[in-house]
Design a protein around this motif. Structure first.
Motif, PDB file in Angstrom:
ATOM      1  N   ALA A   1     -36.336  30.888  -6.304  1.00 56.18           N
ATOM      2  CA  ALA A   1     -35.198  30.424  -5.936  1.00 56.18           C
ATOM      3  C   ALA A   1     -35.109  29.085  -5.259  1.00 56.18           C
ATOM      4  N   LEU A   2     -36.125  28.794  -4.546  1.00 56.90           N
ATOM      5  CA  LEU A   2     -36.235  27.792  -3.604  1.00 56.90           C
ATOM      6  C   LEU A   2     -36.500  26.602  -4.389  1.00 56.90           C
TER       7      LEU A   2
ATOM      8  N   ASP B   1     -29.383  25.486  -8.158  1.00 56.40           N
ATOM      9  CA  ASP B   1     -29.112  25.924  -6.898  1.00 56.40           C
ATOM     10  C   ASP B   1     -30.091  26.298  -5.939  1.00 56.40           C
ATOM     11  N   GLY B   2     -31.456  25.481  -5.960  1.00 59.95           N
ATOM     12  CA  GLY B   2     -32.262  25.544  -5.174  1.00 59.95           C
ATOM     13  C   GLY B   2     -32.325  24.580  -4.032  1.00 59.95           C
ATOM     14  N   ILE B   3     -33.422  24.026  -3.520  1.00 62.24           N
ATOM     15  CA  ILE B   3     -33.402  23.375  -2.091  1.00 62.24           C
ATOM     16  C   ILE B   3     -32.810  21.835  -2.685  1.00 62.24           C
TER      17      ILE B   3
ATOM     18  N   PRO C   1     -36.531  35.590   0.866  1.00 67.52           N
ATOM     19  CA  PRO C   1     -35.990  35.304  -0.753  1.00 67.52           C
ATOM     20  C   PRO C   1     -36.750  35.306  -1.565  1.00 67.52           C
TER      21      PRO C   1
ATOM     22  N   LEU D   1     -30.043  30.278  -1.123  1.00 65.05           N
ATOM     23  CA  LEU D   1     -31.294  30.196  -0.995  1.00 65.05           C
ATOM     24  C   LEU D   1     -32.047  31.462  -0.275  1.00 65.05           C
TER      25      LEU D   1
END
Length: 235
Positions: A133-134, A139-141, A129, A179
């Motif tokens: 983005a994490l 819309d991450g973790i 990924p 993710l």
């Protein structure tokens, strides 16, 4: 004593006995929290992450299915820009390759031992990924904390001086795929969260079909919220 008088004495005693057996709310007195309470704690934990100026991230799995190209670990610092800088290790069909990675403004740059400079990289080509983005706020973790169903209280455990509460549940593959894009969208993933007494997330473990394989993969993601402002720029 008359029968009526005897009943008058016994009924209050019987009622107290029943309450003592079932708990004041009539449910089992097992000390477990209800799904609504657990959901509230996960929401509070998300707020801590989303309000942080920066996040320290450590994601890892012990193994990938044989022959799979994918993410082994990622560790570094991220912001909600989103941006990330740190070290990432991927498995290229069983061969681990480590790289320094910077992700900012939607672009990923990597520097491996094979090259002296950072070069642009499409993480999808190596089954990984975009690390930024994490740590994204939307819309991450942290978003997984409020996308988890079938919540159950897993009890308490001690981690050093801290007493942690374990909360388990399930997450739809489409939400995990936001993710880690290689996750199977139609699969269901098991999630195990560990929270401090102050509802701060210590880590989350995700288990499911992350790759085109029938063998599940387990990722553990430790996240630490920080008030430190971090500036991440393209190399």
């Amino acid at each position: 004593m008359s029968k009526r008088a005897t009943l008058a004495v016994l009924l209050p005693t019987l009622a107290l006995t029943l309450v003592g057996c079932t708990g004041e709310d009539g449910g089992k007195d097992d000390g477990g929290a209800g799904a609504e309470d657990l959901g509230g704690r996960l929401s509070a934990a998300r707020t801590v992450l989303d309000d942080a100026a920066s996040l320290e991230l450590d994601l890892a799995t012990k193994a990938l299915p044989s022959g799979v190209t994918g993410l082994l670990d990622a560790a570094g610092t991220g912001t909600h820009a989103p941006a990330f800088e740190g070290d990432v290790t991927v498995s290229l069909k069983g061969v681990p390759v480590k790289a320094e990675v910077v992700s900012v403004d939607g672009k990923v740059y990597a520097k491996t031992g094979f090259a002296p400079d950072f070069v642009p990289l499409d993480p999808a080509t190596i089954g990984a990924p975009d690390p930024a983005a994490l740590v994204a706020a939307d819309d991450g973790i942290s978003s997984l904390l409020e996308e988890t169903d079938d919540l159950e209280d897993g009890g308490e455990s001690r981690d050093g001086r801290d007493v942690l509460t374990t909360i388990t549940g399930t997450i739809a593959g489409r939400d995990v795929r936001a993710l880690i894009p290689t996750a199977q969208a139609d699969a269901t993933f098991d999630a195990t969260y560990r929270l401090t007494e102050d509802d701060v997330l210590r880590d989350v473990t995700l288990k499911g079909l992350f790759y085109e394989s029938d063998e599940p993969v387990v990722y553990t993601i430790a996240v630490t919220a920080s008030d430190d402002d971090v500036e991440i720029t393209a190399p």
